[in-house]
Design an enzyme around this catalytic site. Structure first.
Site, PDB file in Angstrom:
ATOM      1  N   GLU A  75      53.746  53.092  47.449  1.00  0.00           N
ATOM      2  CA  GLU A  75      52.788  51.953  47.307  1.00  0.00           C
ATOM      3  C   GLU A  75      53.467  50.947  46.340  1.00  0.00           C
ATOM      4  O   GLU A  75      52.578  50.170  45.888  1.00  0.00           O
ATOM      5  CB  GLU A  75      51.735  52.692  46.373  1.00  0.00           C
ATOM      6  CG  GLU A  75      51.168  53.891  46.976  1.00  0.00           C
ATOM      7  CD  GLU A  75      50.250  53.455  48.310  1.00  0.00           C
ATOM      8  OE1 GLU A  75      50.579  52.620  48.977  1.00  0.00           O
ATOM      9  OE2 GLU A  75      49.450  54.579  48.813  1.00  0.00           O
ATOM     10  N   TYR A 122      31.236  48.049  28.643  1.00  0.00           N
ATOM     11  CA  TYR A 122      32.754  48.309  28.578  1.00  0.00           C
ATOM     12  C   TYR A 122      33.458  48.000  30.018  1.00  0.00           C
ATOM     13  O   TYR A 122      34.434  47.550  29.827  1.00  0.00           O
ATOM     14  CB  TYR A 122      32.868  49.708  28.075  1.00  0.00           C
ATOM     15  CG  TYR A 122      32.325  49.828  26.660  1.00  0.00           C
ATOM     16  CD1 TYR A 122      32.466  49.429  25.471  1.00  0.00           C
ATOM     17  CD2 TYR A 122      31.077  50.500  26.619  1.00  0.00           C
ATOM     18  CE1 TYR A 122      31.982  49.508  24.350  1.00  0.00           C
ATOM     19  CE2 TYR A 122      30.525  50.596  25.455  1.00  0.00           C
ATOM     20  CZ  TYR A 122      30.919  50.238  24.215  1.00  0.00           C
ATOM     21  OH  TYR A 122      30.353  50.075  23.035  1.00  0.00           O
TER      22      TYR A 122
END
Length: 214
Positions: A75, A122
């Site tokens: 990846e 958050y």
């Protein structure tokens, strides 16, 4: 201890923390982090994040060529896309196959432009809007091209049927942001269909002004 040695130890420690708490499993997931000279440390292909040997972590040069260590994750094009398009903001990239995030990626009602509803402040502070990208075969360089197509506007994406990818200023920040993404995905799934009270547009605007993500 050198900068590289410290980063190798930190990568192994944080990777094991993610693994031990079930945010990744088997040999899934991969992590990269940039050194001050522009080179990168990357988890090796086929490795378990719970059992990394710091000495065998792959090292790439600033052009993403393999220099030493074990062969890097397939990846790398996905990781390099964040370093190339968010150069100033990206010192590390974390990609996992975490359960709740993957579940969210396959539901038809998930908003592809903003997969996480504003359920807590958050996720907005650490992630901003998380974009859902379509399914690609693992290792397909097209994933990196899809990230490049976002022109650096997102610090986090969710790959359909695959998992989340988060970029941040350093390794610890990337790991914390990834944990926030998975925790928020879990909250979204737990409260789905319950008419949950979300943050208002005014709340969102205030948060993103005071705490711009990424």
């Amino acid at each position: 201890m050198s900068e590289e040695a410290r980063l190798r130890e930190e990568m192994a420690f944080l990777a094991k923390s993610l693994y031990d708490r079930g945010l990744t499993h088997g040999s899934t997931g991969n992590i990269s982090a940039r050194l001050s000279d522009g080179s990168l440390l990357v988890t090796p292909t086929g490795s378990s994040l719970g059992m990394l040997d710091p000495a065998r972590i792959s090292r790439l040069d600033a052009d993403f060529n393999h220099v030493d260590g074990d062969r890097p994750t397939k990846e790398v094009p996905l990781h390099s896309a964040f370093y190339e398009t968010r150069q100033a903001q990206t010192g590390a990239v974390v990609h996992l196959h975490s359960t709740h995030s993957v579940a969210l990626s396959v539901l038809p009602e998930t908003d592809p432009d903003n997969v996480l509803p504003p359920i807590t402040p958050y996720s907005l502070m650490q992630l901003g809007k998380v974009k859902l990208l379509p399914y690609f075969m693992p290792g397909d360089a097209a994933m990196g091209e899809a990230v490049k197509g976002l022109a650096g506007k997102h610090s986090a994406v969710l790959l359909a049927n695959h998992g989340p990818v988060v970029a941040a200023k350093n390794l610890k920040a990337a790991v914390f942001a990834m944990e926030e993404l998975e925790a928020t995905a879990r909250l979204v799934l737990l409260t789905r269909g319950m008419n949950a009270k979300l943050l208002s547009e005014g709340d969102v605007a205030e948060l993103t002004t005071r705490y711009p993500p990424g």
